[in-house]
Motif scaffolding. Structure first.
Motif, PDB file in Angstrom:
ATOM      1  N   GLU A  34      -3.845  -3.557  -2.600  1.00 11.95           N
ATOM      2  CA  GLU A  34      -2.457  -3.287  -2.973  1.00 11.95           C
ATOM      3  C   GLU A  34      -1.601  -4.549  -3.030  1.00 11.95           C
ATOM      4  O   GLU A  34      -0.562  -4.564  -3.703  1.00 11.95           O
ATOM      5  N   THR A  35      -1.999  -5.612  -2.305  1.00 14.80           N
ATOM      6  CA  THR A  35      -1.175  -6.833  -2.253  1.00 14.80           C
ATOM      7  C   THR A  35      -1.904  -8.033  -2.839  1.00 14.80           C
ATOM      8  O   THR A  35      -1.529  -9.181  -2.592  1.00 14.80           O
ATOM      9  N   ALA A  36      -2.950  -7.788  -3.634  1.00  9.62           N
ATOM     10  CA  ALA A  36      -3.772  -8.887  -4.162  1.00  9.62           C
ATOM     11  C   ALA A  36      -2.943  -9.891  -4.954  1.00  9.62           C
ATOM     12  O   ALA A  36      -3.227 -11.097  -4.928  1.00  9.62           O
ATOM     13  N   ALA A  37      -1.929  -9.419  -5.651  1.00  9.48           N
ATOM     14  CA  ALA A  37      -1.120 -10.308  -6.485  1.00  9.48           C
ATOM     15  C   ALA A  37       0.101 -10.843  -5.759  1.00  9.48           C
ATOM     16  O   ALA A  37       0.923 -11.550  -6.364  1.00  9.48           O
ATOM     17  N   SER A  38       0.241 -10.527  -4.480  1.00  6.94           N
ATOM     18  CA  SER A  38       1.450 -10.927  -3.752  1.00  6.94           C
ATOM     19  C   SER A  38       1.108 -11.308  -2.318  1.00  6.94           C
ATOM     20  O   SER A  38       1.128 -10.455  -1.429  1.00  6.94           O
ATOM     21  N   PRO A  39       0.833 -12.597  -2.070  1.00 10.09           N
ATOM     22  CA  PRO A  39       0.556 -13.033  -0.700  1.00 10.09           C
ATOM     23  C   PRO A  39       1.708 -12.741   0.261  1.00 10.09           C
ATOM     24  O   PRO A  39       1.481 -12.485   1.440  1.00 10.09           O
ATOM     25  N   ASP A  59      -1.867   8.172  -1.859  1.00 11.63           N
ATOM     26  CA  ASP A  59      -0.730   7.282  -2.123  1.00 11.63           C
ATOM     27  C   ASP A  59      -0.930   5.969  -1.367  1.00 11.63           C
ATOM     28  O   ASP A  59      -0.239   5.682  -0.391  1.00 11.63           O
ATOM     29  N   PRO A  60      -1.886   5.132  -1.811  1.00 16.76           N
ATOM     30  CA  PRO A  60      -2.178   3.901  -1.076  1.00 16.76           C
ATOM     31  C   PRO A  60      -0.999   2.934  -1.014  1.00 16.76           C
ATOM     32  O   PRO A  60      -0.835   2.212  -0.030  1.00 16.76           O
ATOM     33  N   GLY A  61      -0.179   2.904  -2.057  1.00 19.16           N
ATOM     34  CA  GLY A  61       0.970   2.008  -2.047  1.00 19.16           C
ATOM     35  C   GLY A  61       1.923   2.314  -0.917  1.00 19.16           C
ATOM     36  O   GLY A  61       2.439   1.405  -0.241  1.00 19.16           O
ATOM     37  N   ARG A  62       2.163   3.599  -0.688  1.00 18.16           N
ATOM     38  CA  ARG A  62       3.061   3.977   0.397  1.00 18.16           C
ATOM     39  C   ARG A  62       2.443   3.644   1.752  1.00 18.16           C
ATOM     40  O   ARG A  62       3.142   3.238   2.688  1.00 18.16           O
ATOM     41  N   THR A  63       1.129   3.812   1.870  1.00 21.41           N
ATOM     42  CA  THR A  63       0.438   3.531   3.131  1.00 21.41           C
ATOM     43  C   THR A  63       0.665   2.091   3.566  1.00 21.41           C
ATOM     44  O   THR A  63       0.899   1.814   4.749  1.00 21.41           O
ATOM     45  N   ILE A  64       0.633   1.147   2.615  1.00 18.85           N
ATOM     46  CA  ILE A  64       0.843  -0.260   2.934  1.00 18.85           C
ATOM     47  C   ILE A  64       2.333  -0.583   3.008  1.00 18.85           C
ATOM     48  O   ILE A  64       2.780  -1.322   3.891  1.00 18.85           O
ATOM     49  N   GLY A  65       3.109  -0.017   2.099  1.00 20.77           N
ATOM     50  CA  GLY A  65       4.531  -0.350   2.018  1.00 20.77           C
ATOM     51  C   GLY A  65       5.303  -0.045   3.286  1.00 20.77           C
ATOM     52  O   GLY A  65       6.229  -0.782   3.651  1.00 20.77           O
ATOM     53  N   LYS A  66       4.931   1.033   3.981  1.00 19.84           N
ATOM     54  CA  LYS A  66       5.691   1.373   5.183  1.00 19.84           C
ATOM     55  C   LYS A  66       5.498   0.332   6.277  1.00 19.84           C
ATOM     56  O   LYS A  66       6.390   0.107   7.103  1.00 19.84           O
ATOM     57  N   TYR A  67       4.342  -0.353   6.296  1.00 20.65           N
ATOM     58  CA  TYR A  67       4.143  -1.423   7.277  1.00 20.65           C
ATOM     59  C   TYR A  67       4.907  -2.682   6.872  1.00 20.65           C
ATOM     60  O   TYR A  67       5.373  -3.431   7.740  1.00 20.65           O
ATOM     61  N   GLU A  68       5.047  -2.928   5.578  1.00 16.73           N
ATOM     62  CA  GLU A  68       5.898  -4.026   5.126  1.00 16.73           C
ATOM     63  C   GLU A  68       7.336  -3.805   5.596  1.00 16.73           C
ATOM     64  O   GLU A  68       7.988  -4.732   6.101  1.00 16.73           O
ATOM     65  N   ILE A  90       0.831  -7.398   7.246  1.00 17.10           N
ATOM     66  CA  ILE A  90       0.080  -7.789   8.443  1.00 17.10           C
ATOM     67  C   ILE A  90       1.026  -7.992   9.624  1.00 17.10           C
ATOM     68  O   ILE A  90       0.713  -7.610  10.761  1.00 17.10           O
ATOM     69  N   LYS A  91       2.187  -8.581   9.365  1.00 15.82           N
ATOM     70  CA  LYS A  91       3.182  -8.732  10.429  1.00 15.82           C
ATOM     71  C   LYS A  91       3.613  -7.368  10.957  1.00 15.82           C
ATOM     72  O   LYS A  91       3.749  -7.157  12.164  1.00 15.82           O
ATOM     73  N   GLY A  92       3.829  -6.417  10.038  1.00 16.65           N
ATOM     74  CA  GLY A  92       4.202  -5.068  10.455  1.00 16.65           C
ATOM     75  C   GLY A  92       3.094  -4.378  11.227  1.00 16.65           C
ATOM     76  O   GLY A  92       3.344  -3.678  12.212  1.00 16.65           O
ATOM     77  N   LEU A  93       1.842  -4.600  10.799  1.00 17.03           N
ATOM     78  CA  LEU A  93       0.707  -4.025  11.504  1.00 17.03           C
ATOM     79  C   LEU A  93       0.633  -4.547  12.939  1.00 17.03           C
ATOM     80  O   LEU A  93       0.448  -3.775  13.883  1.00 17.03           O
ATOM     81  N   LYS A  94       0.790  -5.851  13.108  1.00 14.87           N
ATOM     82  CA  LYS A  94       0.743  -6.436  14.450  1.00 14.87           C
ATOM     83  C   LYS A  94       1.879  -5.905  15.313  1.00 14.87           C
ATOM     84  O   LYS A  94       1.687  -5.570  16.488  1.00 14.87           O
ATOM     85  N   ALA A  95       3.068  -5.792  14.720  1.00 17.14           N
ATOM     86  CA  ALA A  95       4.217  -5.286  15.483  1.00 17.14           C
ATOM     87  C   ALA A  95       3.981  -3.842  15.920  1.00 17.14           C
ATOM     88  O   ALA A  95       4.328  -3.462  17.047  1.00 17.14           O
ATOM     89  N   TYR A  96       3.380  -3.041  15.040  1.00 18.34           N
ATOM     90  CA  TYR A  96       3.086  -1.648  15.386  1.00 18.34           C
ATOM     91  C   TYR A  96       2.067  -1.565  16.513  1.00 18.34           C
ATOM     92  O   TYR A  96       2.232  -0.820  17.481  1.00 18.34           O
ATOM     93  N   GLN A  97       1.000  -2.337  16.408  1.00 16.07           N
ATOM     94  CA  GLN A  97      -0.047  -2.265  17.418  1.00 16.07           C
ATOM     95  C   GLN A  97       0.440  -2.707  18.795  1.00 16.07           C
ATOM     96  O   GLN A  97      -0.051  -2.207  19.806  1.00 16.07           O
ATOM     97  N   HIS A  98       1.406  -3.604  18.846  1.00 14.13           N
ATOM     98  CA  HIS A  98       1.883  -4.132  20.129  1.00 14.13           C
ATOM     99  C   HIS A  98       3.197  -3.488  20.584  1.00 14.13           C
ATOM    100  O   HIS A  98       3.726  -3.870  21.632  1.00 14.13           O
ATOM    101  N   ALA A  99       3.702  -2.536  19.834  1.00 14.92           N
ATOM    102  CA  ALA A  99       4.974  -1.905  20.202  1.00 14.92           C
ATOM    103  C   ALA A  99       4.823  -1.086  21.485  1.00 14.92           C
ATOM    104  O   ALA A  99       3.780  -0.470  21.716  1.00 14.92           O
ATOM    105  N   PRO A 100       5.859  -1.060  22.335  1.00 19.73           N
ATOM    106  CA  PRO A 100       5.794  -0.220  23.536  1.00 19.73           C
ATOM    107  C   PRO A 100       5.810   1.251  23.157  1.00 19.73           C
ATOM    108  O   PRO A 100       6.408   1.648  22.156  1.00 19.73           O
ATOM    109  N   ARG A 101       5.128   2.055  23.948  1.00 20.37           N
ATOM    110  CA  ARG A 101       5.069   3.494  23.726  1.00 20.37           C
ATOM    111  C   ARG A 101       5.801   4.221  24.841  1.00 20.37           C
ATOM    112  O   ARG A 101       5.621   3.905  26.019  1.00 20.37           O
ATOM    113  N   ALA A 102       6.622   5.184  24.458  1.00 16.71           N
ATOM    114  CA  ALA A 102       7.310   6.008  25.452  1.00 16.71           C
ATOM    115  C   ALA A 102       6.345   7.050  26.012  1.00 16.71           C
ATOM    116  O   ALA A 102       5.461   7.548  25.298  1.00 16.71           O
ATOM    117  N   ASP A 103       6.500   7.372  27.265  1.00 13.59           N
ATOM    118  CA  ASP A 103       5.691   8.420  27.891  1.00 13.59           C
ATOM    119  C   ASP A 103       6.138   9.770  27.360  1.00 13.59           C
ATOM    120  O   ASP A 103       7.327  10.112  27.417  1.00 13.59           O
TER     121      ASP A 103
END
Length: 353
Positions: free
Chosen positions: A28-33, A221-230, A40-53
Motif C-alpha cells: 500500500e505504501t510502495a510509492a510513498s516512503p 479494504d487494505p488501504g484503510r487497514t494501513i491508513g488508520k495506523y498512519e 510504522i511509527k503508528g504501529l510502534k506507538a500502538y504496540q507500546h501504548a499503555p492499556r487500561a484494566d
C-alpha cells in the motif's frame, strides 16, 4: 529465584497476523516512503501504548457449557445482545465511557450480553447453526421469561434463527448479514480462495484460527487497514482519541478461534452458497426466514458499511438506515445519536406496549 515468563505469556498487541499487516504495508505504501514511515511509527506507538484494566467481567445471569449471559444491570424485561462468533463480545462494552451496554442499562432496559467463551477441542463439529441449537436457545430457556434479542453482525444472523425458534418479545439487528449474495462478488471469490487454501489445515486442527478471518477482513479494504495506523502516529498518545483507537484495535486483534464446522459453514454455506438468502438455511431442522417472524423486528443498516454491505441485509422494510462504518456505528463518535438512542427508544416502546 524468579523465573522468566514463558514465551507465550508476553503481551501480544498485534496486529494479527503481523506478517500479513507488514505485507499490506509494503504494497500500500510502495510509492510513498513517507507513508510507510508514518504507518510504522503508528504501529510502534500502538504496540507500546499503555492499556487500561478492563476490570472484572459482569456477573453471570445464566450459563450453558462455555457460554453465559453477562448481566449489565438495569431494569425491566431482559434484552439479550448476541454478538458475532468472530472477535470478542466486548465491542458492545468497549470502555467505561464508550459502552452501548452500560449506557442502555441506564435507560430502563436490562441488557444481558452473550459471551460465547472459547470453543473446546471436542466441539470441532459444532457449526453456526449448532451454536444456536446448543448454546443460544438453552440460554434463552434458562432465563425463565421471554426476552428481546439484539444481534450484531453474524450474531444477528444467529438471532434471527433464535427468534424463529423461541418466543421473543422483539428482534433488533445491527449490521446483520442475511443475503450473502449481496456481498461484492470479488469479495466472495476471495473468501472462497482463502478457505480452499486454509481448509485442510483447519480440518486437521479442528478449528479456524482468528488470523485467517482477519486476513479476509483486511483484504476487503487494505488501504484503510494501513491508513488508520498512519493517522494514529499523529495523535497525542494521552488523548481520548488515541485511547479509543488502542481499545478498538485490541478488540479487533483479539478473539478465540472458531470451531472447524463454524468456519466451514461460514465460508461454504453462507458466503459461497448463500443458504439464508436462498431460503435454505436450517436450524434444528427448521428453515429460517426473517419475513415469517411474528415478533416486532428492527433492522439497523449502514449504507457505508464495507464489512457487511447494506445489500446483504434482510431487505425488510422495518429498518433504519445509518451512515457509519461496521464498527463505528456501535462505538464511533456518532454512535450514540445514530444507533444507541434509536435502539433504546425502540426497545422501550417494545416493552411498554
Amino acid at each position: 529465584m524468579a523465573h522468566p515468563a514463558p514465551f507465550d505469556a508476553a503481551p501480544q498487541h498485534g496486529p494479527r497476523p503481523l506478517p500479513l499487516f507488514l505485507e499490506l504495508l509494503r504494497s500500500e505504501t510502495a510509492a510513498s516512503p513517507d507513508r510507510a514511515a508514518a504507518a510504522i511509527k503508528g504501529l510502534k506507538a500502538y504496540q507500546h501504548a499503555p492499556r487500561a484494566d478492563r476490570g472484572p467481567p459482569m456477573p453471570v445471569a445464566a450459563r450453558i457449557g462455555r457460554a453465559c449471559l453477562r448481566d449489565y444491570g438495569g431494569t425491566g424485561r431482559p434484552v439479550v445482545f448476541v454478538p458475532s462468533l468472530i472477535n470478542p463480545p466486548f465491542v458492545l462494552d468497549l470502555s467505561p465511557d464508550n459502552s452501548l451496554l452500560r449506557w442502555i442499562a441506564g435507560q430502563g432496559i436490562r441488557p444481558l450480553l452473550l459471551d460465547w467463551g472459547a470453543p473446546l477441542p471436542e466441539e470441532s463439529g459444532m457449526g453456526i447453526a449448532g451454536h444456536v441449537e446448543t448454546l443460544l436457545l438453552p440460554l434463552l430457556d434458562a432465563l425463565g421469561e421471554n426476552a428481546a434479542l439484539v444481534g450484531y453482525c453474524l450474531g444477528g444472523t444467529m438471532a434471527v434463527a433464535a427468534a424463529a425458534l423461541r418466543p421473543v418479545t422483539g428482534l433488533a439487528l445491527i449490521a446483520a448479514p442475511w443475503h450473502f449474495s449481496g456481498f461484492p462478488q470479488g469479495a466472495r471469490n476471495d473468501m472462497t480462495s482463502l478457505w480452499e487454501s486454509a481448509k485442510p489445515t483447519c480440518e486437521t486442527l479442528g478449528y479456524l484460527p482468528m488470523e485467517i478471518l482477519q486476513t479476509a477482513f483486511w483484504k476487503l479494504d487494505p488501504g484503510r487497514t494501513i491508513g488508520k495506523y498512519e493517522r494514529f502516529a499523529l495523535l497525542d498518545p494521552e488523548s481520548a482519541e488515541a485511547r479509543a483507537f488502542v481499545a478498538l484495535e485490541d478488540w479487533a486483534n483479539a478473539g478465540a478461534p472458531l470451531t472447524y464446522e463454524a468456519g466451514r459453514e461460514a465460508f461454504e454455506d453462507l458466503f459461497a452458497a448463500d443458504l439464508p438468502g436462498a431460503g435454505r438455511w436450517q436450524v434444528t431442522g427448521k428453515t429460517i426466514d426473517p419475513a415469517r417472524l411474528s415478533c416486532p423486528l428492527l433492522d439497523l443498516v449502514s449504507l457505508s458499511d464495507r464489512i457487511v454491505p447494506a445489500a446483504s441485509s434482510t431487505g425488510l422494510d422495518t429498518r433504519i438506515e445509518l451512515s457509519a462504518g461496521h464498527v463505528g456505528m456501535v462505538v464511533g463518535s456518532r454512535a450514540r445519536a445514530q444507533l444507541w438512542e434509536p435502539l433504546a427508544a425502540w426497545l422501550s416502546h417494545l416493552h411498554n406496549r
